[in-house]
Design a protein around this motif. Structure first.
Motif, PDB file in Angstrom:
ATOM      1  N   CYS A 202       0.790  -1.293   0.024  1.00  0.00           N
ATOM      2  CA  CYS A 202      -0.045  -0.150   0.027  1.00  0.00           C
ATOM      3  C   CYS A 202       0.872   1.203  -0.071  1.00  0.00           C
ATOM      4  N   THR A 203       0.919   1.947  -1.108  1.00  0.00           N
ATOM      5  CA  THR A 203       1.571   3.285  -1.024  1.00  0.00           C
ATOM      6  C   THR A 203       0.731   4.479  -1.661  1.00  0.00           C
ATOM      7  N   PHE A 204      -0.785   4.161  -1.550  1.00  0.00           N
ATOM      8  CA  PHE A 204      -1.412   5.178  -1.777  1.00  0.00           C
ATOM      9  C   PHE A 204      -2.722   4.938  -1.182  1.00  0.00           C
ATOM     10  N   ILE A 205      -3.688   5.894  -0.794  1.00  0.00           N
ATOM     11  CA  ILE A 205      -4.811   5.886  -0.017  1.00  0.00           C
ATOM     12  C   ILE A 205      -5.805   6.708  -0.898  1.00  0.00           C
ATOM     13  N   TYR A 206      -6.738   6.144  -1.281  1.00  0.00           N
ATOM     14  CA  TYR A 206      -7.799   6.610  -1.902  1.00  0.00           C
ATOM     15  C   TYR A 206      -8.895   7.377  -1.065  1.00  0.00           C
ATOM     16  N   GLY A 207      -9.198   6.444  -0.084  1.00  0.00           N
ATOM     17  CA  GLY A 207     -10.261   7.118   1.125  1.00  0.00           C
ATOM     18  C   GLY A 207     -10.136   6.233   2.156  1.00  0.00           C
ATOM     19  N   ILE A 208     -10.964   6.751   3.306  1.00  0.00           N
ATOM     20  CA  ILE A 208     -11.320   5.914   4.527  1.00  0.00           C
ATOM     21  C   ILE A 208     -12.762   5.903   4.634  1.00  0.00           C
ATOM     22  N   GLU A 209     -13.210   4.696   4.779  1.00  0.00           N
ATOM     23  CA  GLU A 209     -14.755   4.493   5.317  1.00  0.00           C
ATOM     24  C   GLU A 209     -15.048   4.285   6.579  1.00  0.00           C
ATOM     25  N   LEU A 210     -16.076   5.002   7.448  1.00  0.00           N
ATOM     26  CA  LEU A 210     -16.383   4.567   8.572  1.00  0.00           C
ATOM     27  C   LEU A 210     -17.819   4.185   8.488  1.00  0.00           C
ATOM     28  N   ASN A 211     -18.083   3.818   9.636  1.00  0.00           N
ATOM     29  CA  ASN A 211     -19.601   3.406  10.006  1.00  0.00           C
ATOM     30  C   ASN A 211     -20.298   4.511  10.820  1.00  0.00           C
ATOM     31  N   ILE A 212     -21.080   4.931  10.125  1.00  0.00           N
ATOM     32  CA  ILE A 212     -21.886   6.250  11.031  1.00  0.00           C
ATOM     33  C   ILE A 212     -23.399   6.288  10.580  1.00  0.00           C
ATOM     34  N   ASP A 213     -24.038   6.354  11.921  1.00  0.00           N
ATOM     35  CA  ASP A 213     -25.694   6.715  11.639  1.00  0.00           C
ATOM     36  C   ASP A 213     -25.893   7.844  10.781  1.00  0.00           C
ATOM     37  N   GLN A 214     -26.115   7.691   9.507  1.00  0.00           N
ATOM     38  CA  GLN A 214     -26.638   8.669   8.822  1.00  0.00           C
ATOM     39  C   GLN A 214     -27.775   9.579   9.221  1.00  0.00           C
ATOM     40  N   SER A 215     -28.611   9.027   9.859  1.00  0.00           N
ATOM     41  CA  SER A 215     -30.057   9.708  10.228  1.00  0.00           C
ATOM     42  C   SER A 215     -29.628  10.711  11.135  1.00  0.00           C
ATOM     43  N   GLN A 216     -28.614  10.822  11.805  1.00  0.00           N
ATOM     44  CA  GLN A 216     -28.284  11.613  12.818  1.00  0.00           C
ATOM     45  C   GLN A 216     -27.283  12.800  12.444  1.00  0.00           C
ATOM     46  N   TRP A 217     -26.977  12.673  10.818  1.00  0.00           N
ATOM     47  CA  TRP A 217     -26.120  13.648  10.313  1.00  0.00           C
ATOM     48  C   TRP A 217     -26.804  14.444   9.285  1.00  0.00           C
ATOM     49  N   SER A 218     -26.792  15.811   9.573  1.00  0.00           N
ATOM     50  CA  SER A 218     -27.603  16.657   8.868  1.00  0.00           C
ATOM     51  C   SER A 218     -26.736  17.277   7.764  1.00  0.00           C
ATOM     52  N   THR A 219     -27.223  17.812   6.874  1.00  0.00           N
ATOM     53  CA  THR A 219     -26.223  18.449   5.622  1.00  0.00           C
ATOM     54  C   THR A 219     -25.582  19.765   6.220  1.00  0.00           C
ATOM     55  N   SER A 220     -26.226  20.371   7.302  1.00  0.00           N
ATOM     56  CA  SER A 220     -25.764  21.314   7.845  1.00  0.00           C
ATOM     57  C   SER A 220     -24.344  21.245   8.833  1.00  0.00           C
ATOM     58  N   GLU A 221     -24.060  19.814   9.059  1.00  0.00           N
ATOM     59  CA  GLU A 221     -23.147  19.416  10.144  1.00  0.00           C
ATOM     60  C   GLU A 221     -21.986  18.663   9.144  1.00  0.00           C
ATOM     61  N   GLY A 222     -20.578  19.557   9.178  1.00  0.00           N
ATOM     62  CA  GLY A 222     -19.428  19.044   8.697  1.00  0.00           C
ATOM     63  C   GLY A 222     -18.709  17.856   9.311  1.00  0.00           C
ATOM     64  N   LEU A 223     -18.543  16.844   8.886  1.00  0.00           N
ATOM     65  CA  LEU A 223     -17.398  16.171   9.357  1.00  0.00           C
ATOM     66  C   LEU A 223     -16.179  15.831   8.943  1.00  0.00           C
ATOM     67  N   ILE A 224     -14.969  16.380   9.669  1.00  0.00           N
ATOM     68  CA  ILE A 224     -13.712  16.286   9.117  1.00  0.00           C
ATOM     69  C   ILE A 224     -12.887  15.193   9.418  1.00  0.00           C
ATOM     70  N   LEU A 225     -12.528  14.568   8.376  1.00  0.00           N
ATOM     71  CA  LEU A 225     -11.485  13.504   8.827  1.00  0.00           C
ATOM     72  C   LEU A 225     -10.005  13.796   8.155  1.00  0.00           C
ATOM     73  N   ARG A 226      -9.240  13.894   9.315  1.00  0.00           N
ATOM     74  CA  ARG A 226      -7.811  14.277   9.006  1.00  0.00           C
ATOM     75  C   ARG A 226      -6.702  13.064   9.065  1.00  0.00           C
ATOM     76  N   LEU A 227      -5.770  12.716   8.149  1.00  0.00           N
ATOM     77  CA  LEU A 227      -4.805  11.871   8.096  1.00  0.00           C
ATOM     78  C   LEU A 227      -3.814  12.242   8.683  1.00  0.00           C
ATOM     79  N   TRP A 228      -3.031  11.964   9.919  1.00  0.00           N
ATOM     80  CA  TRP A 228      -1.733  12.375  10.493  1.00  0.00           C
ATOM     81  C   TRP A 228      -0.751  11.199  10.497  1.00  0.00           C
TER      82      TRP A 228
END
Length: 1009
Positions: A202-228
Motif C-alpha cells: 500500500c503506497t496510496f490511500i484513496y479514502g477511509i470509510e467509517l460506519n456512522i448513523d446517517q440519520s443523525q447527520w444533517s447536511t449542515s453538519e460538517g465532519l472532518i477526517l484528517r490523516l496524520w
C-alpha cells in the motif's frame, strides 16, 4: 436494466455501446447513421421502412423489450431492411439472460439470423453493471465469431453515475477493522480517532470509510477526517470534509494521498459545528479487535477499535452473471415471514463471494438483524454458509458475504430471515410482480412456500484485484490443437511504461483437457528461444475454465517484442484444443506460431501486468507562510506531471483560510500550458470552499505525462477583495516548479496537491479490457444536452472523455443524438438538432444514432413524439433529421478518413475543454466569438478544420485568420461532398462565413500546409 428504464430515471443518460468489425480501415466504411427503437411489430410494413430509408438512416436498432421480440418479427424487420439497403440490429426475448447462456444457447440465437443479408448485428446488453461484463463479453465475442463483421450492441453508464451503486469501480481494501457492537458520538468538543498500519503493498490511500448513523447527520453538519503521521500529529497528510454521508451508513472520506507501506498512521474525525453539533453513533468494537492499532477519544487511547476500511488506489473486479434485476414489486421480511430464492450457479462458477439483494434500507433499524443463509435446496437439508447484517453495507443493495466454494451449474437456495428486533419488519425486499417469469432457473419462496415471482438478487463470484491489460488479441476465428508434437506460440510487443508481466491468459476449450494432461507456458525473448524470462508455468487443469491464466512473473522492457510458447506433456490423449486464434493476421505487433513456424493469424491472448495504481498525486505540502489573494494580486505555481500519467487532472487542492472567504468573493483557478499563458487547459471557480481550509478546484484537465504546466489563482474583486492566507512554503522546496506572485517567479512554493484520477476513465478502461480491445470498433455514448430548458454543463466534458479514451485505445467513437423528450429531457427543435449533430461531429465520431426514431412502446415512460409519431406519421422532426442525415452522408467519406487532433473553444470555456491557443494557425477574429474549432488530419497529414456555431438561436457571420497564410482554403460541401471554393483571401489570410444556429462547416487546407 433496459435503456428506457434508466432514461426515465435520469435527466441525461450517457450511453456507450460498442460495435465490432473485422474491416481494417475506416476509409472502407460508410458513416454509421442509426435510429434507436424500430417501428413496433404492427408497423413493420413497406410504408414505415420507406420512411426509414428516405430519412437517410443506415441502421435500425431493435431494443430488447420492444414489441418486436420474436424470431419471426425480427426476420420481418430484416426483410424490410434488405430491400431498402438498410441493416437491422436484432433482439428477441432470449437476450434478457444473455450473460448467463451457454455457448450453444448463444449460437442458437446467432444462427436464427446469421444468413440474412440485412443482419447488422445482435443486441447484447444495455448499461450492464460491471459484475456482468464477463458474461456479456462472452456473448459479444461469440456473436462476433459466429457472424464476423456483425455489430454486437452493448452500452455503458454515464460518467457521472453514482460511483458506488452504478459504476461499481470498487477500490480494494488495504486494511480494515469491521467488528462493531458499540459506538460513540463525534461532537464539536469531542474528537474520535484510530491508528492503523498500511500493508506492504500500500503506497496510496484513496479514502477511509467509517460506519456512522446517517440519520443523525444533517447536511449542515460538517465532519472532518484528517490523516496524520501519528497521534502526536506532527505532520498532516490529507484532509476531507463531508456535509452528510456520500454512502448511506458507510461514508467514504476521499483523501487521495501518497503514503508509505508498512507504516503506522492516525486518522482523526472532528465535528465542524452546525446542526446540533453531534453525530453518531460512529460505530466501534467492544474490545481491542485490531492488533495493529487502537481507537482514541480526544487524543486518549481506548481499549476498542473503530469500524474502518482504508482503501488503496487499486480496484477490484466483482463478477456476477447469475442475477435477477426486475424490481417492480416487493415483500416484507419479519421473524415470522422469511423470504427465499432458488437459483442455478453459472457454468463457470465454483465460488460464491456474496449475494446481493435490493432492500429499502430506510426501514432497517440497526437493532434488526437480517440473516441470509445459503442452503442446498428449499428442503434445507444442508446449510452451506450464512451472514448476518445489522444495516445495509451498500445503500439499497446490501451484499451478504458468504465466501464459499460451490459446484458449477448447480441449483441452490438462499433464505432471508429477521431476528425480531425493533418493529420486526424490513422492506420492501424488492422482487418481480409475478406477471412475467424474469428468472427461468428458479423462483421466490415466502415462509418456505414457492411463489410466482422472483426476488431481486445478484450472486457474485470471487472478485479479484484488477490487473492492467498490457496487450491483447481477442478476435476469435479458428483454432489449433496443442500436443506433445505440436506446440503453439505468439509474438507480442509490450507497451510504454511497462516493466513486469504477471500472467498470460489464453482461450482454450477446457472440456478437452483430460486427466493426466498438463500445459506449460514459457516466456522467451524471441521465437529463437535463446533466453527464457520469468518462471515456467505448468497447469495440470484449467484454473479459469476456458480462459486459463499462466503466471510467468517476468521483468521485461517496454516497447520490446517477446514470445510465449505453449506445450503439452503428452499425457491423457495428448491433445487439448482448440487453442483459439483469429482468422487473419490482425494483431500488428506480432504473429502466431506453430512448432516454431510463423502463421498468418494470431492466437487469442491477454498479457497482464501486476496490480497497478492509476491514481496519482503531485504535491507540495509545506506551509509555513502565506499571503492574501485579491484582484490586484494573483498567485501561481508551476508543476510537473508524473512520467507514467494515465488519468486526467481532476482537481487541485490549495490551503486557504476559508473564514476570510465571503460568499460574493469568487476564486478561480486556471491551468495553463505554461507561464506564458498561451492556452487555457482547465478552469474552475468557487464562491466558497468545498473542503474547509483545503478547497478543491475541479479543473478536469487532460494533460501529458512528464510535462511542466502552470496554474494561477485569481480573485473576482467581490466582498472586501481579499481572501487569505493562501498558504505557501518559506523557501523553494518543490524541485519541479516554483511559486509565482502576479506573474513573477518567487523563491517559495504554494501548498498544492494535484490529484490525477477519474472513476469514469477507470470504468471505461476496465470495460474495454474485458470486452477485448481488438474486438471493438466503436465506443459510443449518448449525452442528451437539452435538459430542464438549458444545455447541460457537462455535455462537452462527456465528449472530451470519450474522445480521449478513443484516441488512446485506437477505437472509433459513436454518439447518440437527441430527438425525443421525456421527463426533464426536452424535445429539441430544428436548430438544437443541428447543434447536436455538428458539436458531436467536431469530436471526431465515426457514427451517430438518433434517440429515438420511434417513440418507445411497451414501456411505462411517457415519451413525446420523436422523429416519428406513435401512429406511424412523420413528426415535425422528420425533415430536419432527414436533412442532417443527408449532410452527414455527404461529409462522411471525408470524416471517416480524419483523425481528431484537438478540439478548441472560443468564447466561454466549458468544463473540461481547452481554449484556442494564441499561436494556433486558425484563430477566430475575436476571442469572444462563440465558436468551436476542431482540428483534424487525414492519413496523408492534410489538415482540416471544422468550425461550429455554439449558439442554438443566432445565425452568426464569423471571421477567421489563418496564419501562416495558405494558398487556398476549400470547404467540403454538405450537399455534394466535394470540395468547393470559399471567400478566403490568400493575401490577408482571412476567411468568413455565415453559420446558422449550431451549423458546422468543414474546411480543408492545401496538402503540405
Amino acid at each position: 436494466m433496459r435503456i428506457v428504464k434508466l432514461k426515465v430515471l435520469t435527466a441525461l443518460v450517457l450511453v456507450i455501446f460498442v460495435i465490432t468489425s473485422t474491416t481494417g480501415s475506416a476509409l472502407a466504411e460508410d458513416f454509421y447513421i442509426g435510429g434507436f427503437w424500430a417501428p413496433p411489430a404492427a408497423y413493420t410494413n413497406d410504408t414505415q421502412y420507406n420512411y426509414l430509408r428516405d430519412a437517410n438512416i443506415t441502421h435500425i436498432l431493435n431494443e430488447s423489450g420492444s414489441t418486436v421480440n420474436t424470431v419471426s418479427e425480427n426476420i420481418a424487420l430484416l426483410d424490410k431492411c434488405s430491400t431498402r439497403g438498410l441493416k437491422g440490429i436484432v433482439s428477441d426475448d432470449r437476450t434478457y439472460w444473455l450473460d448467463n447462456l451457454t455457448e450453444a444457447e448463444i449460437d442458437a440465437i446467432a444462427d436464427d439470423y446469421i444468413n440474412h443479408s440485412a443482419l447488422g448485428g445482435y443486441y447484447v446488453a444495455d448499461e450492464p453493471k460491471p459484475p456482468r461484463w464477463e458474461g456479456f463479453a462472452k456473448a459479444y465475442n461469440r456473436f462476433l465469431y459466429r457472424k464476423p463483421g456483425s455489430i454486437p450492441y452493448v452500452n455503458l453508464q454515464p460518467y457521472y453515475a453514482d460511483v458506488f451503486t452504478n459504476l461499481e469501480i470498487a477500490p480494494t481494501e488495504a486494511v480494515s477493522q469491521i467488528v462493531t457492537g458499540g459506538g460513540h458520538y463525534v461532537t464539536y468538543s469531542t474528537s474520535l480517532a484510530q491508528t492503523f498500519r498500511t500493508p506492504s503493498d500500500c503506497t496510496f490511500i484513496y479514502g477511509i470509510e467509517l460506519n456512522i448513523d446517517q440519520s443523525q447527520w444533517s447536511t449542515s453538519e460538517g465532519l472532518i477526517l484528517r490523516l496524520w503521521d501519528s497521534p502526536s500529529k506532527t505532520a498532516l497528510i490529507a484532509e476531507r470534509t463531508l456535509y452528510g454521508s456520500n454512502n448511506t451508513y458507510y461514508p467514504r472520506f476521499e483523501l487521495d494521498t501518497n503514503v508509505s507501506s508498512n507504516t503506522s498512521y492516525y486518522f482523526e474525525l472532528l465535528h465542524a459545528g452546525g446542526g446540533d453539533s453531534s453525530v453518531g453513533w460512529v460505530c466501534n468494537s467492544i474490545t481491542n479487535s485490531y492488533s495493529d492499532g487502537t481507537a482514541y477519544e480526544d487524543g486518549v487511547a481506548k481499549t476498542y477499535d473503530f469500524y474502518f476500511k482504508v482503501y488503496g488506489g487499486r480496484t477490484k473486479a466483482p463478477v456476477s452473471s447469475v442475477v435477477q434485476l426486475s424490481d417492480d414489486s416487493g415483500h416484507y421480511v419479519g421473524s415470522t415471514n422469511s423470504l427465499g430464492q432458488t437459483f442455478v450457479t453459472a457454468a463457470d462458477q465454483s465460488y460464491i463471494e456474496s449475494i446481493e439483494l435490493k432492500i429499502n434500507y430506510l426501514t432497517w433499524d440497526t437493532s434488526e438483524g437480517l440473516t441470509l443463509t445459503l442452503w442446498n435446496s428449499p428442503s434445507k437439508t444442508s446449510q452451506i454458509a450464512a451472514c448476518t447484517l445489522y444495516s445495509t453495507n451498500n445503500g439499497y443493495n446490501p451484499q451478504f458475504p458468504l465466501n464459499v466454494t460451490v459446484s458449477p451449474d448447480t441449483a441452490y437456495y438462499f433464505e432471508l430471515t429477521h431476528n425480531g428486533g425493533s418493529d420486526n419488519s424490513v422492506g420492501l425486499v424488492y422482487s418481480t410482480n409475478g406477471t412475467v417469469d424474469r428468472y427461468p432457473d428458479g423462483t421466490a419462496y415466502e415462509q418456505g412456500a414457492a411463489g410466482i415471482y422472483d426476488l431481486y438478487f445478484k450472486v457474485y463470484k470471487r472478485s479479484t484485484t484488477k490487473k492492467p491489460l498490457l496487450t491483447s488479441q481477442t478476435l476469435q476465428g479458428t483454432g489449433y490443437y496443442v500436443t506433445s508434437a505440436n506446440s503453439v506460440g505468439q509474438t507480442f510487443k509490450t507497451p510504454e511504461n511497462t516493466s513486469y508481466i504477471e500472467t498470460i491468459q489464453l482461450a482454450v476449450d477446457s472440456a478437452t483437457w483430460g486427466t493426466g494432461e498438463s500445459l506449460t507456458l514459457k516466456l522467451w525473448n524471441s521465437p529463437s528461444k535463446t533466453t527464457q524470462l520469468g518462471t515456467t508455468c505448468t497447469l495440470t487443469a484449467t484454473n479459469n475454465f476456458s480462459s486459463p491464466q499462466f503466471a510467468v512473473n517476468a521483468s521485461i522492457s517496454p516497447n520490446t517484442t517477446y514470445y510465449w510458447e505453449l506445450t503439452h506433456n503428452g499425457g491423457g490423449n495428448n491433445s487439448i484444443g482448440w487453442v483459439w486464434n483469429s482468422n487473419s493476421n490482425n494483431y500488428a505487433d506480432g504473429s502466431a506460431y506453430q512448432n516454431g513456424s510463423a502463421l498468418n493469424n494470431d492466437f487469442v491472448f491477454r498479457v497482464y501486468g501486476s496490480p497497478q495504481i492509476r491514481d496519482m498525486v503531485t504535491e507540495q505540502k509545506l506551509k509555513t507562510n502565506g499571503d492574501w489573494v485579491s484582484s490586484n494580486k494573483t498567485f501561481g505555481q508551476t508543476f510537473s506531471t508524473p512520467t507514467d500519467l494515465q488519468r486526467m487532472l481532476q482537481f487541485i487542492e490549495l490551503n486557504i483560510d476559508s473564514s476570510t472567504w465571503a460568499s460574493n468573493e469568487i476564486l478561480t483557478l486556471t491551468v495553463y500550458e505554461g507561464t506564458s499563458k498561451n492556452q487555457i487547459l482547465g478552469q474552475a471557480s468557487l464562491s466558497a470552499s468545498n473542503n474547509r481550509y483545503y478547497p478543491r478546484f475541479y479543473v478536469n484537465a487532460f494533460l501529458n505525462p512528464d510535462t511542466t504546466y502552470y496554474f494561477e489563482l485569481t480573485h473576482n474583486g467581490g466582498g472586501d477583495n481579499s481572501v487569505g492566507w493562501v498558504c505557501r512554503s518559506a523557501s523553494n522546496v518543490y524541485t519541479d516548479g516554483s511559486g509565482y506572485q502576479s506573474g513573477a517567479a518567487q523563491s517559495w512554493d504554494l501548498y498544492f496537491r494535484c490529484v490525477y484520477r477519474s472513476e469514469y476513465q477507470d470504468y471505461m478502461t476496465e470495460f474495454i479490457d474485458i470486452m477485448g480491445p481488438s474486438s471493438l470498433h466503436f465506443l459510443s455514448f449518448d449525452n442528451y444536452p437539452f435538459t430542464g430548458g438549458t444545455i447541460r454543463s457537462d455535455y462537452f466534458f462527456n465528449l472530451e472523455l470519450i474522445r480521449d479514451m478513443g484516441l488512446k485505445t485506437n477505437i472509433n467513437t459513436h454518439s447518440y443524438l437527441q430527438s425525443v423528450g421525456l421527463d426533464n429531457i426536452n424535445r429539441p427543435n430544428e436548430n438544437q438538432m443541428r447543434w447536436n449533430v455538428f458539436t458531436t461531429l467536431a469530436y471526431g465520431v465515426k457514427g451517430v444514432t438518433w434517440f429515438t426514431y420511434w417513440p418507445p412502446d411497451n414501456t411505462s415512460a411517457t415519451f413525446t413524439d420523436a422523429i416519428m409519431r406513435s401512429n406511424g406519421t412523420q413528426s415535425d422532426l422528420y425533415t430536419p433529421a432527414q436533412t442532417y442525415n443527408s449532410q452527414i452522408k455527404m461529409l462522411g467519406p471525408t470524416l471517416m478518413g480524419l483523425t481528431s487532433q484537438e478540439v478548441y473553444f472560443s468564447g466561454p470555456v466549458e468544463m473540461g475543454t481547452k481554449r484556442v491557443p494564441n499561436d494556433f494557425f486558425w484563430k477566430p477574429d475575436s476571442t469572444s466569438d462563440n465558436v468551436l474549432v476542431s482540428y483534424f488530419k487525414n492519413a496523408s497529414n492534410r489538415k482540416y478544420i471544422l468550425v461550429v456555431n455554439k449558439s442554438t438561436t443566432e445565425t452568426l457571420t464569423k471571421t477567421f485568420v489563418v496564419n501562416p497564410k495558405p494558398t487556398a482554403v476549400t470547404e467540403v460541401s454538405k450537399t455534394t461532398g466535394q470540395e468547393v471554393s470559399t471567400n478566403y483571401n490568400s493575401s490577408t489570410g482571412v476567411i468568413s462565413a455565415s453559420f446558422a444556429p449550431g451549423e458546422g462547416r468543414l474546411y480543408a487546407l492545401p496538402s503540405g500546409y
